[in-house]
Enzyme design. Structure first.
Site, PDB file in Angstrom:
ATOM      1  N   ASP A   9      97.773  88.115  -8.404  1.00 44.63           N
ATOM      2  CA  ASP A   9      96.986  88.910  -7.460  1.00 44.63           C
ATOM      3  C   ASP A   9      97.664  90.274  -7.425  1.00 44.63           C
ATOM      4  O   ASP A   9      98.818  90.394  -7.007  1.00 44.63           O
ATOM      5  CB  ASP A   9      97.031  88.232  -6.085  1.00 44.63           C
ATOM      6  CG  ASP A   9      96.364  89.065  -5.001  1.00 44.63           C
ATOM      7  OD1 ASP A   9      96.042  90.249  -5.235  1.00 44.63           O
ATOM      8  OD2 ASP A   9      96.185  88.526  -3.903  1.00 44.63           O
ATOM      9  N   ASP A  33      88.886  95.722  -5.455  1.00 45.96           N
ATOM     10  CA  ASP A  33      88.793  96.850  -4.517  1.00 45.96           C
ATOM     11  C   ASP A  33      88.905  96.346  -3.071  1.00 45.96           C
ATOM     12  O   ASP A  33      89.711  96.857  -2.268  1.00 45.96           O
ATOM     13  CB  ASP A  33      87.444  97.562  -4.754  1.00 45.96           C
ATOM     14  CG  ASP A  33      87.356  98.932  -4.122  1.00 45.96           C
ATOM     15  OD1 ASP A  33      88.351  99.396  -3.539  1.00 45.96           O
ATOM     16  OD2 ASP A  33      86.261  99.534  -4.202  1.00 45.96           O
ATOM     17  N   THR A 117      85.416  94.365 -15.501  1.00 45.69           N
ATOM     18  CA  THR A 117      85.064  93.035 -16.031  1.00 45.69           C
ATOM     19  C   THR A 117      84.532  92.059 -14.991  1.00 45.69           C
ATOM     20  O   THR A 117      84.193  90.929 -15.317  1.00 45.69           O
ATOM     21  CB  THR A 117      86.263  92.355 -16.723  1.00 45.69           C
ATOM     22  OG1 THR A 117      87.269  92.075 -15.738  1.00 45.69           O
ATOM     23  CG2 THR A 117      86.823  93.214 -17.824  1.00 45.69           C
TER      24      THR A 117
HETATM   25  N1  AR6 Z   1      94.067  90.895  -8.394  1.00 47.88           N
HETATM   26  C1  AR6 Z   1      93.872  91.099  -9.726  1.00 47.88           C
HETATM   27  N2  AR6 Z   1      92.647  91.083 -10.301  1.00 47.88           N
HETATM   28  C2  AR6 Z   1      91.603  90.821  -9.481  1.00 47.88           C
HETATM   29  C3  AR6 Z   1      91.719  90.603  -8.094  1.00 47.88           C
HETATM   30  C4  AR6 Z   1      93.047  90.652  -7.550  1.00 47.88           C
HETATM   31  N3  AR6 Z   1      93.262  90.467  -6.255  1.00 47.88           N
HETATM   32  N4  AR6 Z   1      90.477  90.389  -7.574  1.00 47.88           N
HETATM   33  C5  AR6 Z   1      89.613  90.453  -8.595  1.00 47.88           C
HETATM   34  N5  AR6 Z   1      90.291  90.705  -9.756  1.00 47.88           N
HETATM   35  P1  AR6 Z   1      85.948  93.735  -9.957  1.00 47.88           P
HETATM   36  P2  AR6 Z   1      84.651  95.913 -11.444  1.00 47.88           P
HETATM   37  C6  AR6 Z   1      89.762  90.875 -11.117  1.00 47.88           C
HETATM   38  O1  AR6 Z   1      84.645  93.064  -9.701  1.00 47.88           O
HETATM   39  O2  AR6 Z   1      84.038  94.950 -12.381  1.00 47.88           O
HETATM   40  C7  AR6 Z   1      83.802  96.601  -6.377  1.00 47.88           C
HETATM   41  O3  AR6 Z   1      82.823  96.311  -5.414  1.00 47.88           O
HETATM   42  C8  AR6 Z   1      88.441  90.267 -11.447  1.00 47.88           C
HETATM   43  O4  AR6 Z   1      88.600  88.885 -11.772  1.00 47.88           O
HETATM   44  O5  AR6 Z   1      86.951  93.793  -8.854  1.00 47.88           O
HETATM   45  O6  AR6 Z   1      85.336  97.132 -12.007  1.00 47.88           O
HETATM   46  C9  AR6 Z   1      84.032  98.085  -6.527  1.00 47.88           C
HETATM   47  O7  AR6 Z   1      83.930  98.759  -5.295  1.00 47.88           O
HETATM   48  C10 AR6 Z   1      88.025  91.076 -12.660  1.00 47.88           C
HETATM   49  O8  AR6 Z   1      88.656  90.554 -13.830  1.00 47.88           O
HETATM   50  O9  AR6 Z   1      85.752  95.264 -10.465  1.00 47.88           O
HETATM   51  C11 AR6 Z   1      82.940  98.476  -7.464  1.00 47.88           C
HETATM   52  O10 AR6 Z   1      81.708  98.666  -6.782  1.00 47.88           O
HETATM   53  C12 AR6 Z   1      88.626  92.461 -12.386  1.00 47.88           C
HETATM   54  O11 AR6 Z   1      89.550  92.264 -11.307  1.00 47.88           O
HETATM   55  C13 AR6 Z   1      82.840  97.298  -8.384  1.00 47.88           C
HETATM   56  O12 AR6 Z   1      83.336  96.189  -7.640  1.00 47.88           O
HETATM   57  C14 AR6 Z   1      87.625  93.535 -12.007  1.00 47.88           C
HETATM   58  O13 AR6 Z   1      86.593  92.968 -11.209  1.00 47.88           O
HETATM   59  C15 AR6 Z   1      83.717  97.462  -9.588  1.00 47.88           C
HETATM   60  O14 AR6 Z   1      83.503  96.383 -10.460  1.00 47.88           O
END
Ligand code: AR6
Length: 168
Positions: A9, A33, A117
């Site tokens: 995390d 985020d 992703t």
């Molecule tokens: N630690 C590490 N990785 C994580 C965590 C964590 N705590 N939580 C999720 N991931 P995403 P995006 C991974 O959806 O695709 C938001 O609403 C997750 O499994 O967080 O860039 C923003 O405000 C995945 O592999 O980001 C934008 O609107 C990765 O982080 C939108 O989502 C990215 O997933 C951005 O979408």
């Protein structure tokens, strides 16, 4: 710069800078985020608000507030639209932009989530290739970049691309 894959995390990591996968508003959201904003506390939203948004492919700097990390680079990844709409270039640009902010503040360690992703639908394998390539080509004073996988398949993907021991 060393590139190290880890499963974690990202909000728990004791690094100089963590990268957030934000959106152009910089006003928070779900996924990583949401987790970063919850862990950092409400001051983070105020610091983000002061930037007035961020274009796709760029990044903006804030303190980490309640996070162990001193800094956050809020990078805006591309939404996946099939792969022929400049997604790879925009994603690579996020990694470079975050490293430029790290150099600006003298960070020696940085942790990246797998930007785009999750909610943005970028195929994980393709995104990992872009991330590894962008980091390998980077000219930076950062000493170590962690590629943070949230789940085991992503960790295995990073390990395979990096040729790490024990990779599948
Ligand atoms: N630690 C590490 N990785 C994580 C965590 C964590 N705590 N939580 C999720 N991931 P995403 P995006 C991974 O959806 O695709 C938001 O609403 C997750 O499994 O967080 O860039 C923003 O405000 C995945 O592999 O980001 C934008 O609107 C990765 O982080 C939108 O989502 C990215 O997933 C951005 O979408």
């Amino acid at each position: 710069m060393r590139i190290e894959p880890i499963q974690a995390d990202i909000t728990t990591l004791d690094v100089d800078m963590v990268v957030n996968a934000a959106n152009t508003s910089l006003l928070g959201g779900g996924g990583v985020d949401g987790a970063i904003h919850r862990a950092a506390g409400p001051e983070l939203l105020e610091a983000c608000r002061a930037h007035g948004g961020c274009p796709t492919g760029e990044a903006r700097l804030t303190p980490g507030f309640g996070l162990p990390a001193r800094w956050v680079a809020h990078a805006v990844g591309p939404r996946w639209r099939g792969g022929d709409r400049g997604e790879a270039e925009a994603l690579a640009s996020c990694y470079r932009a975050a490293l430029a902010l790290a150099d600006q503040v003298g960070a020696s360690s940085i942790a990246f989530p797998a930007i785009s992703t999750g909610i943005y639908g970028y195929p994980p394998e393709k995104a990992a290739q872009v991330a590894v390539e962008a980091l390998r080509q980077a000219k930076t004073k950062v000493e170590v970049a962690y590629l943070v996988a949230f789940d085991r398949p992503m960790l295995d993907t990073y390990r395979r691309l990096l040729g790490a021991p024990g990779a599948q």
